[in-house]
Write a protein that holds these residues in place. Sequence first.
Motif, mmCIF file in Angstrom:
data_model
loop_
_atom_site.group_PDB
_atom_site.id
_atom_site.type_symbol
_atom_site.label_atom_id
_atom_site.label_comp_id
_atom_site.label_asym_id
_atom_site.label_seq_id
_atom_site.Cartn_x
_atom_site.Cartn_y
_atom_site.Cartn_z
ATOM 1 N N ALA A 150 0.831 -1.199 0.000
ATOM 2 C CA ALA A 150 0.000 0.000 0.000
ATOM 3 C C ALA A 150 0.868 1.252 0.000
ATOM 4 O O ALA A 150 0.598 2.208 -0.723
ATOM 5 C CB ALA A 150 -0.919 -0.005 1.212
ATOM 6 N N HIS A 151 1.899 1.255 0.835
ATOM 7 C CA HIS A 151 2.652 2.489 1.088
ATOM 8 C C HIS A 151 4.149 2.319 0.841
ATOM 9 O O HIS A 151 4.671 1.201 0.910
ATOM 10 C CB HIS A 151 2.471 2.908 2.556
ATOM 11 C CG HIS A 151 1.043 2.996 2.984
ATOM 12 N ND1 HIS A 151 0.460 2.065 3.821
ATOM 13 C CD2 HIS A 151 0.080 3.886 2.666
ATOM 14 C CE1 HIS A 151 -0.812 2.388 4.009
ATOM 15 N NE2 HIS A 151 -1.073 3.478 3.321
ATOM 16 N N ASP A 178 6.376 -0.242 3.007
ATOM 17 C CA ASP A 178 5.749 -1.539 3.309
ATOM 18 C C ASP A 178 6.568 -2.709 2.743
ATOM 19 O O ASP A 178 6.709 -3.741 3.393
ATOM 20 C CB ASP A 178 4.328 -1.614 2.727
ATOM 21 C CG ASP A 178 3.316 -0.813 3.535
ATOM 22 O OD1 ASP A 178 3.555 -0.610 4.742
ATOM 23 O OD2 ASP A 178 2.294 -0.402 2.959
ATOM 24 N N HIS A 210 -4.176 -1.711 3.646
ATOM 25 C CA HIS A 210 -3.356 -2.891 3.334
ATOM 26 C C HIS A 210 -4.237 -4.043 2.837
ATOM 27 O O HIS A 210 -3.926 -4.695 1.843
ATOM 28 C CB HIS A 210 -2.583 -3.350 4.581
ATOM 29 C CG HIS A 210 -1.443 -2.443 4.940
ATOM 30 N ND1 HIS A 210 -0.495 -2.797 5.862
ATOM 31 C CD2 HIS A 210 -1.097 -1.209 4.498
ATOM 32 C CE1 HIS A 210 0.392 -1.810 5.970
ATOM 33 N NE2 HIS A 210 0.042 -0.835 5.161
#
Length: 303
Positions: free
Chosen positions: A53-54, A57, A168
């Motif tokens: 997601a980011h 991660d 997520h």
Amino acid sequence: MELSKRTAEVHVPDGATDADPQQAADLHVAPASRRRQEVAEALARTTHLAVGAHQDDLEIMALEGILACFGKPDAWFTGVIVTSGAGSPRDGLYEAYTDEQMQAVRRTEQQKAAFVGEYGAVVFLDHSSAEVKDPANRCPVTDLAQVLLAARPSVVYTHNLADKHPTHVAVALRLIEAARSLPPEARPKRLLGCEVWRDLDWMCDTDKVVFRLDAHENIAASLVGVFDSQIAGGKRYDLATMGRRRAHATYLESHATDAAQLVNFGMDLTPLLSDAGPSPSELVAAHIERFAEDVRATLVKLA
Ligand SMILES: [Zn+2]
């Protein structure tokens, strides 16, 4: 590959191209088409792909894939970051940063990690969290399907479906949808759900996929260390990530000496790639039921 966001980008750390140097130097080839070719070649060499997601991660959860490719001429790790990072928390040096500045900082940090980890490519899809969490928005699914087709990885890492961060979980679900939209022969061979916002220590040992991560501990530390904007606010993801790996390695086996010094756990999501497989909630529910039964059985036995 036509990604849905205008700001989406494929970053190739080594700028590698297998193009004939003569052809690359040919002035009749427009820079944009050379760039497209370079990107296509960088993605096509992928063996291990991770979708997070980011920014940060992948370095927390998919180290197994990064290490499997590090320094290997015939194995390449590609990372996909689904959100833009615009809404990230900020403090200290970054406190006054606008969403736009924060997005730029986080993209640069991810590029630093890609360089240190010798990734083949990083794909920034640039969706907002709200867009990813909206099941009616098909753009993240079609973007991910295009990346899967361009990269044709054999192993894919993503968030586990019991993660407590909704973005997520949404990313994992969109990725599963994307993989299942492809013909069976174009789908990855293996899909693994990994740990960020919830450990998988609770899973029965027989269900756990164990990632042994002892190699290149220095590189692993650097990979989680470059995300300064996330760490500066007082969240020591770097120490927590390395500590979790060490704790998992020690607490995995109570009656044996440590077979590895650093370990992460994964949930095998491969059955979800099959048309005849379970639904995501059925797969997770089965893991939870086996865990519950394991705890119950021990208590009954010893009572
Ligand atoms: Zn995240």
